[in-house]
Enzyme design. Structure first.
Site, PDB file in Angstrom:
ATOM      1  CE  LYS A   1      -1.686   1.654   4.022  1.00 12.90           C
ATOM      2  NZ  LYS A   1      -1.379   3.067   4.325  1.00 12.90           N
ATOM      3  CG  ASN A   2       2.285   2.708   3.530  1.00 18.37           C
ATOM      4  OD1 ASN A   2       1.125   3.034   3.232  1.00 18.37           O
ATOM      5  ND2 ASN A   2       2.676   2.489   4.761  1.00 18.37           N
TER       6      ASN A   2
ATOM      7  NE  ARG B   1      -1.068  11.739   7.215  1.00 19.72           N
ATOM      8  CZ  ARG B   1      -0.442  12.896   7.087  1.00 19.72           C
ATOM      9  NH1 ARG B   1      -1.115  13.991   7.271  1.00 19.72           N
ATOM     10  NH2 ARG B   1       0.822  12.983   6.758  1.00 19.72           N
TER      11      ARG B   1
ATOM     12  CB  CYS C   1      -5.118  10.738  11.101  1.00 24.12           C
ATOM     13  SG  CYS C   1      -3.573   9.978  11.571  1.00 24.12           S
TER      14      CYS C   1
ATOM     15  NE  ARG D   1       0.647  10.752  10.069  1.00 29.47           N
ATOM     16  CZ  ARG D   1       0.069   9.744   9.410  1.00 29.47           C
ATOM     17  NH1 ARG D   1      -1.057   9.263   9.864  1.00 29.47           N
ATOM     18  NH2 ARG D   1       0.584   9.277   8.301  1.00 29.47           N
ATOM     19  N   PRO D   2       1.698  16.748  10.874  1.00 31.31           N
ATOM     20  CG  PRO D   2       3.555  17.744  11.883  1.00 31.31           C
ATOM     21  CD  PRO D   2       2.574  16.621  12.046  1.00 31.31           C
ATOM     22  CB  ILE D   3       2.480  18.656   5.469  1.00 34.25           C
ATOM     23  CG1 ILE D   3       1.743  19.997   5.390  1.00 34.25           C
ATOM     24  CG2 ILE D   3       1.508  17.494   5.482  1.00 34.25           C
ATOM     25  CD1 ILE D   3       1.116  20.253   4.023  1.00 34.25           C
TER      26      ILE D   3
ATOM     27  CG  LEU E   1       9.617  17.769   8.592  1.00 35.43           C
ATOM     28  CD1 LEU E   1       9.973  16.371   9.085  1.00 35.43           C
ATOM     29  CD2 LEU E   1      10.728  18.758   8.928  1.00 35.43           C
TER      30      LEU E   1
ATOM     31  CG  ASP F   1       3.258   1.614   9.424  1.00 39.16           C
ATOM     32  OD1 ASP F   1       3.483   1.835   8.233  1.00 39.16           O
ATOM     33  OD2 ASP F   1       2.938   2.513  10.231  1.00 39.16           O
TER      34      ASP F   1
ATOM     35  CB  ILE G   1       7.228   6.997  14.524  1.00 32.03           C
ATOM     36  CG1 ILE G   1       8.462   6.089  14.401  1.00 32.03           C
ATOM     37  CG2 ILE G   1       6.934   7.755  13.233  1.00 32.03           C
ATOM     38  CD1 ILE G   1       9.718   6.739  13.913  1.00 32.03           C
TER      39      ILE G   1
ATOM     40  NE  ARG H   1      -7.482   4.751   4.808  1.00 22.45           N
ATOM     41  CZ  ARG H   1      -7.293   6.037   5.114  1.00 22.45           C
ATOM     42  NH1 ARG H   1      -7.893   6.569   6.154  1.00 22.45           N
ATOM     43  NH2 ARG H   1      -6.475   6.764   4.386  1.00 22.45           N
TER      44      ARG H   1
HETATM   45  C1  EPZ Z   1       4.228   7.068   6.181  1.00 22.96           C
HETATM   46  O1  EPZ Z   1       3.466   8.116   6.754  1.00 22.96           O
HETATM   47  C2  EPZ Z   1       3.294   5.875   6.091  1.00 22.96           C
HETATM   48  N1  EPZ Z   1       2.151   6.185   5.234  1.00 22.96           N
HETATM   49  C3  EPZ Z   1       2.803   5.500   7.490  1.00 22.96           C
HETATM   50  O2  EPZ Z   1       2.016   4.322   7.373  1.00 22.96           O
HETATM   51  C4  EPZ Z   1       4.020   5.184   8.363  1.00 22.96           C
HETATM   52  O3  EPZ Z   1       3.581   4.914   9.678  1.00 22.96           O
HETATM   53  C5  EPZ Z   1       4.977   6.381   8.375  1.00 22.96           C
HETATM   54  O4  EPZ Z   1       5.344   6.726   7.016  1.00 22.96           O
HETATM   55  C6  EPZ Z   1       6.250   6.097   9.146  1.00 22.96           C
HETATM   56  O5  EPZ Z   1       6.893   4.991   8.584  1.00 22.96           O
HETATM   57  C7  EPZ Z   1       2.302   6.110   3.880  1.00 22.96           C
HETATM   58  O6  EPZ Z   1       3.372   5.810   3.374  1.00 22.96           O
HETATM   59  C8  EPZ Z   1       1.090   6.416   3.055  1.00 22.96           C
HETATM   60  P1  EPZ Z   1       6.374  10.385   8.280  1.00 22.96           P
HETATM   61  P2  EPZ Z   1       4.086   9.626   6.768  1.00 22.96           P
HETATM   62  O7  EPZ Z   1       6.339  11.638   7.493  1.00 22.96           O
HETATM   63  O8  EPZ Z   1       4.884   9.841   5.539  1.00 22.96           O
HETATM   64  C9  EPZ Z   1       6.464  13.713  11.635  1.00 22.96           C
HETATM   65  C10 EPZ Z   1       0.153   2.925   7.708  1.00 22.96           C
HETATM   66  O9  EPZ Z   1      -0.331   2.437   8.732  1.00 22.96           O
HETATM   67  N2  EPZ Z   1       6.369  14.680  10.524  1.00 22.96           N
HETATM   68  O10 EPZ Z   1       7.536   9.460   8.121  1.00 22.96           O
HETATM   69  O11 EPZ Z   1       2.982  10.567   7.064  1.00 22.96           O
HETATM   70  C11 EPZ Z   1       5.195  12.887  11.788  1.00 22.96           C
HETATM   71  O12 EPZ Z   1       4.231  13.576  12.553  1.00 22.96           O
HETATM   72  C12 EPZ Z   1       0.627   4.372   7.727  1.00 22.96           C
HETATM   73  O13 EPZ Z   1       0.333   2.323   6.630  1.00 22.96           O
HETATM   74  C13 EPZ Z   1       6.503  16.038  10.787  1.00 22.96           C
HETATM   75  O14 EPZ Z   1       6.699  16.446  11.925  1.00 22.96           O
HETATM   76  O15 EPZ Z   1       5.047   9.548   8.028  1.00 22.96           O
HETATM   77  C14 EPZ Z   1       5.708  11.654  12.475  1.00 22.96           C
HETATM   78  O16 EPZ Z   1       5.826  11.928  13.856  1.00 22.96           O
HETATM   79  C15 EPZ Z   1       0.369   5.052   9.069  1.00 22.96           C
HETATM   80  N3  EPZ Z   1       6.406  16.915   9.760  1.00 22.96           N
HETATM   81  C16 EPZ Z   1       7.113  11.476  11.888  1.00 22.96           C
HETATM   82  O17 EPZ Z   1       7.465  12.745  11.335  1.00 22.96           O
HETATM   83  C17 EPZ Z   1       6.205  16.511   8.470  1.00 22.96           C
HETATM   84  O18 EPZ Z   1       6.157  17.352   7.564  1.00 22.96           O
HETATM   85  C18 EPZ Z   1       7.197  10.440  10.778  1.00 22.96           C
HETATM   86  O19 EPZ Z   1       6.191  10.756   9.828  1.00 22.96           O
HETATM   87  C19 EPZ Z   1       6.059  15.125   8.219  1.00 22.96           C
HETATM   88  C20 EPZ Z   1       6.147  14.235   9.257  1.00 22.96           C
END
Ligand code: EPZ
Length: 427
Positions: A22-23, A99, A123, A128-130, A132, A313, A335, A405
């Site tokens: 999926k990811n 997302r 969520c 889940r900020p963006i 970065l 995950d 995380i 999902r």
């Molecule tokens: C991806 O989410 C996956 N989703 C998640 O899987 C997975 O848990 C996660 O990576 C970590 O491996 C998909 O690939 C669709 P991150 P993502 O950006 O990209 C913080 C599942 O169950 N952060 O690596 O959103 C964030 O809050 C899902 O399949 C910021 O602060 O994860 C988190 O604490 C759930 N600012 C950490 O970084 C940002 O701009 C890691 O998030 C982005 C993230």
């Protein structure tokens, strides 16, 4: 509202075919925006999120054609083509539901020179900020504006310059957006402390197959030399390491033996090491990975971390399995700030778990009891299914749309290895 009903207590034994990841699919699909030629993706999992992403891409002007599942294959094949970009706006109602829609930001910016995407909002598992994602795109030369819950990114002179960015926190999605933006930038970009998940490697491999120039694939230091344009290609989505790990836990929690057909060992070493330390027998073979229980489960100390560490995950699924281990297990979720939503529901099934902040202490119990339980997020839902498979009597997991999902044909795959499980539709 569908639910999953399980009569627990069966030892599961047999083969489970592992679907496409999926990811990985959710970051490969938006690559169609990077070229006006056809992109064909094979081994796509049949999941709600993949369908939703296809609908979002349609709104942006991407044509999508799904072929049926061919004999002997388990994934679908989709051909996508963004002959031209009809819209550069990813609306709130799409991003709110999924997302991962945020992953159209980088490729749209790269192809069309601008992109407007609704802020995804938080969520169940966290804020889940963006930030970065946006910082990385700015480092590549984008102008970022915020207005009314939307983010508008634009490239001065219509094309990103490229640049260097060091991630303060490892972010899978931000690394993916940065990669898809950098690949068509004018100059060289370098990403430091980039995510190294296998899904990132899959994305890099696809971008290179489309004509992109990327060095350091698989490492935290990615060097991308922008090119004038990318061409279409055909590419197979990697197998889903989290689905495989989840079904491995089903073998562990039921005292069974499941052969994960198609699972790739190199993607899952932290998971298979943890399974072995919990007392399971893990056998790698040319078609996948066979996981078998071998007596009582042993307790573990686990801390989630970016790849190649133990994946967040998999935390909920291991917690369910370790609730039946001999002794106390210690889990730490580093995380996400709120990824213990499964704990209250597991407790209702008899698990003995203490949570303090991001740490959890799991005191092994003799057995679990079936109950009606509520799913809250994708992986929490799977932990409840796992508990139900081991519990005596019956378990009903409500709000099963969360499961749909991320787990393709869950009840079919589990029934095939001996589970008494069915989907119930009510109302
Ligand atoms: C991806 O989410 C996956 N989703 C998640 O899987 C997975 O848990 C996660 O990576 C970590 O491996 C998909 O690939 C669709 P991150 P993502 O950006 O990209 C913080 C599942 O169950 N952060 O690596 O959103 C964030 O809050 C899902 O399949 C910021 O602060 O994860 C988190 O604490 C759930 N600012 C950490 O970084 C940002 O701009 C890691 O998030 C982005 C993230």
């Amino acid at each position: 509202m569908d639910s999953i009903w399980i009569k627990g207590g069966q030892r599961l034994e047999g083969k489970i075919p592992i679907s496409g990841a999926k990811n990985a699919a959710l970051t490969l699909l938006p690559c169609a925006l990077l070229t006006d030629e056809k992109l064909t993706l094979g081994n796509l999992p049949r999941l709600a999120d993949v369908d939703s992403f296809g609908h979002l891409l349609n709104q942006l002007g991407v044509s999508t054609m799904i072929e049926g599942v061919k004999k002997g294959e388990i994934g679908r094949r989709m051909t996508l083509q963004a002959a031209e970009i009809a819209s550069t706006i990813a609306p709130y109602d799409m991003v709110r539901k999924m997302r991962a829609s945020i992953l159209v930001l980088g490729p749209m910016l790269a192809r069309a020179g601008e992109a407007t995407v609704s802020l995804p909002g938080g969520c169940a598992i966290g804020d889940r900020p963006i930030d970065l994602h946006l910082q990385a795109l700015e480092a590549l030369g984008a102008d970022i504006e915020h207005a009314a819950g939307y983010v508008k990114a634009s490239a001065p002179k219509g094309r990103l310059a490229g640049g260097d960015f060091s991630f303060p926190v490892v972010s899978v999605g931000a690394t993916e957006n940065a990669l898809m933006a950098a690949v068509l930038a004018k100059g060289r970009s370098q990403l430091f402390n980039a995510a190294r998940e296998p899904e990132i490697v899959d994305l890099c491999n696809l971008l290179v197959a489309m004509g992109g120039q990327i060095e350091g694939i698989g490492s935290g230091h990615l060097i991308i030399d922008g090119v004038e344009g990318l061409h279409g290609t055909a590419y197979e989505v990697m197998p889903d390491r989290i689905e495989a790990g989840s079904y491995a836990c089903a073998a562990g929690i039921t005292g069974g033996s499941i052969d994960l057909i198609g699972a790739r060992p190199d993607d899952m070493l932290a998971i298979t090491n943890a399974l072995a330390h919990a007392g399971l027998i893990v056998e790698f073979h040319d078609k996948g990975i066979k996981v078998s229980a071998d007596g009582k489960l042993k307790p573990l100390a686990l801390s989630t971390a970016p790849f190649p560490g133990f994946p967040t995950d998999m935390q909920a699924q291991f917690m369910a399995m370790l609730s039946l281990a001999e002794g106390e297990s210690f889990l730490e979720e580093t995380i996400f700030e709120n990824r213990y939503m499964h704990v209250p529901e597991l407790r209702r099934m008899g698990a003995n778990i203490e949570v303090r902040g991001r740490s959890a202490l799991v005191h092994g119990v003799e057995g679990l009891t079936g109950a009606a339980v509520m799913a809250t997020d994708l992986r929490a839902s799977m932990s409840l299914v796992l508990a139900g498979l081991a519990a005596d009597a019956e378990t009903e997991v409500l709000r099963v749309y969360h499961l749909d999902r991320g787990y393709e044909r869950l009840e079919e795959k589990l029934s095939a290895v001996g589970a008494t499980i069915e989907r119930r539709t009510s109302g």
